[in-house]
Design a protein around this motif. Structure first.
Motif, short mmCIF file in Angstrom:
data_model
loop_
_atom_site.label_atom_id
_atom_site.label_comp_id
_atom_site.label_asym_id
_atom_site.label_seq_id
_atom_site.Cartn_x
_atom_site.Cartn_y
_atom_site.Cartn_z
N ASP A 222 0.82 -1.20 0.00
CA ASP A 222 0.00 0.00 0.00
C ASP A 222 0.86 1.26 0.00
N THR A 223 0.87 1.99 -1.11
CA THR A 223 1.71 3.19 -1.21
C THR A 223 1.17 4.35 -0.38
N THR A 224 -0.06 4.26 0.12
CA THR A 224 -0.57 5.30 1.01
C THR A 224 -0.14 5.08 2.45
N LEU A 225 0.44 3.93 2.73
CA LEU A 225 0.97 3.63 4.06
C LEU A 225 2.48 3.86 4.03
N THR A 226 2.94 4.86 4.76
CA THR A 226 4.37 5.17 4.71
C THR A 226 5.18 4.03 5.33
N ALA A 227 6.42 3.92 4.87
CA ALA A 227 7.30 2.88 5.40
C ALA A 227 7.51 3.05 6.90
N GLU A 228 7.66 4.30 7.35
CA GLU A 228 7.89 4.55 8.76
C GLU A 228 6.68 4.16 9.61
N THR A 229 5.48 4.42 9.08
CA THR A 229 4.26 4.03 9.80
C THR A 229 4.15 2.52 9.91
N LEU A 230 4.51 1.82 8.83
CA LEU A 230 4.47 0.36 8.86
C LEU A 230 5.42 -0.18 9.93
N LEU A 231 6.65 0.35 9.99
CA LEU A 231 7.60 -0.11 11.00
C LEU A 231 7.10 0.19 12.40
N TRP A 232 6.45 1.33 12.58
CA TRP A 232 5.90 1.66 13.90
C TRP A 232 4.79 0.68 14.27
N ARG A 233 3.95 0.32 13.31
CA ARG A 233 2.90 -0.66 13.58
C ARG A 233 3.49 -1.98 14.08
N LEU A 234 4.57 -2.38 13.46
CA LEU A 234 5.15 -3.68 13.79
C LEU A 234 5.96 -3.65 15.08
N PHE A 235 6.71 -2.56 15.28
CA PHE A 235 7.70 -2.55 16.36
C PHE A 235 7.54 -1.35 17.28
N ASN A 236 6.31 -0.96 17.60
CA ASN A 236 6.11 0.25 18.39
C ASN A 236 6.57 0.12 19.84
N GLN A 237 6.85 -1.09 20.30
CA GLN A 237 7.39 -1.27 21.64
C GLN A 237 8.91 -1.35 21.65
N GLU A 238 9.52 -1.20 20.47
CA GLU A 238 10.97 -1.32 20.34
C GLU A 238 11.59 0.02 19.96
N GLU A 239 12.90 0.14 20.16
CA GLU A 239 13.62 1.32 19.72
C GLU A 239 14.23 1.01 18.36
N VAL A 240 13.60 1.54 17.31
CA VAL A 240 14.01 1.25 15.94
C VAL A 240 14.75 2.46 15.36
N ARG A 241 15.93 2.22 14.81
CA ARG A 241 16.69 3.27 14.14
C ARG A 241 16.51 3.10 12.64
N VAL A 242 15.95 4.12 12.00
CA VAL A 242 15.69 4.07 10.57
C VAL A 242 16.75 4.88 9.84
N LEU A 243 17.37 4.27 8.83
CA LEU A 243 18.40 4.92 8.04
C LEU A 243 17.79 5.54 6.78
N PRO A 244 18.51 6.40 6.07
CA PRO A 244 17.94 7.01 4.86
C PRO A 244 17.55 5.97 3.81
N ALA A 245 16.43 6.23 3.16
CA ALA A 245 15.95 5.33 2.11
C ALA A 245 16.86 5.41 0.89
N GLU A 246 16.98 4.29 0.18
CA GLU A 246 17.79 4.21 -1.04
C GLU A 246 16.87 4.00 -2.23
N GLU A 247 17.01 4.85 -3.24
CA GLU A 247 16.14 4.77 -4.41
C GLU A 247 16.50 3.56 -5.27
N ILE A 248 15.47 2.89 -5.77
CA ILE A 248 15.63 1.76 -6.68
C ILE A 248 14.86 2.07 -7.96
N THR A 249 15.49 1.85 -9.11
CA THR A 249 14.83 2.11 -10.38
C THR A 249 14.90 0.87 -11.26
#
Length: 300
Positions: A222-249
């Motif tokens: 789902d492109t309307t669901l941001t990647a950061e929101t998805l990670l929060w849904r899965l791991f909201n009880q954890e301390e997650v460090r997110v690195l910069p996204a890498e473009e793929i073409t």
């Protein structure tokens, strides 16, 4: 330090770490890239789903290696869908990171409504090949195809070759838009892996892999669901460090000059058999659909 920018809606790989638990991960979502890759060959939906999953897997694995060359994921099997291949190219020579894919399905086969993965591919193998441009040697690992699918086969690869606990979830699906007869294919994947050489609590891996295993295909795609929101849904009880996204073409490195060089090693009679009536040899790239026309002048 520059402020963090959210990942785009599609065509990216997002690395992340659950630092205290000694676990790392990557999330890939392909949109225009997967649509382009899967548009070259019209496949039935069930076969295209497998091809899309292999495409997403190549992006997950290739981007994790910081590769300047190519990583190939390929299945070979004795079922109707006997070959599926995807290449990931690392950024090099001014070219961006990119993927391409190809699948071959027996034209004579009529697929049932929902055949099992094992019936679609049959018995076979999954091979992962790494070809660096500078330094290092070509490496290839091969495992049997799991009847449970591409993700399960890749998990077996890591279990056998790297001895690293790994969880992989893959998804691919068509998106139909008004006014278009052809579907727009999306593909996505999530990989969670124990970080080598890092101590973990007794239940850290089991807890985090169980959480990651709850992710739904729709959430991945789902492109309307941001990647950061998805990670929060899965791991909201954890301390997650997110690195910069890498473009793929989408990227295909097929080369007419390289084809011409190969053809020069053929005899004149062999080249004549390959040529069309006008004397031109036409070689179509199975990955991008480009037809390379090689005339006699280029072979002299």
């Amino acid at each position: 330090m520059e402020p963090y920018q959210n990942a785009p809606t599609g065509d990216f790989v997002l690395p992340f770490d659950v630092v205290d638990a000694g676990v790392r991960g990557r999330f890939v979502r392909l949109d225009a890239t997967s649509a382009r890759a899967l548009s070259v060959h019209a496949l039935p939906e069930l076969a295209a789903r497998v091809a899309g999953e292999v495409l997403a897997l190549s992006a997950l694995l290739g981007s994790a290696l910081k590769l300047d060359g190519r990583l190939t994921v390929q299945t070979k099997s004795d079922g109707p869908l006997d070959i599926v291949a995807a290449d990931y190219y690392g950024a090099s020579g001014g070219k961006p990171k990119g993927v391409r894919g190809f699948a071959r399905l027996d034209d004579e086969v009529t697929l049932a409504e929902k055949p099992l993965f094992a019936a679609l591919t049959g018995a076979g193998s999954l091979a992962i090949t790494i070809e660096p441009v500078r330094g290092g040697q070509t490496y290839q690992g091969i495992v049997d195809l799991s009847p449970k699918g591409i993700a399960a086969s890749a998990e077996t690869y890591f279990e056998q070759s790297e001895q690293l606990p790994t969880l992989i979830r893959l998804a691919a699906a068509p998106v139909f838009t008004p006014g278009s007869k052809e579907p727009h294919w999306r593909a996505a994947g999530l990989m969670l892996q124990a970080t080598p050489g890092v101590r973990r609590g007794a239940d850290d891996w089991d807890r985090l892999s169980s959480l990651a295993g709850t992710v739904e295909d729709l959430e991945l795609l789902d492109t309307t669901l941001t990647a950061e929101t998805l990670l929060w849904r899965l791991f909201n009880q954890e301390e997650v460090r997110v690195l910069p996204a890498e473009e793929i073409t989408f990227r295909c490195d097929c080369d007419g000059e390289r084809i011409a060089t190969v053809l020069k090693s053929y005899t004149e009679a062999e080249r004549a058999n390959l040529a069309d009536a006008d004397g031109v040899i036409r070689a179509k790239c199975e990955f991008c659909g480009t037809v390379h026309e090689i005339g006699k002048a280029r072979l002299s």
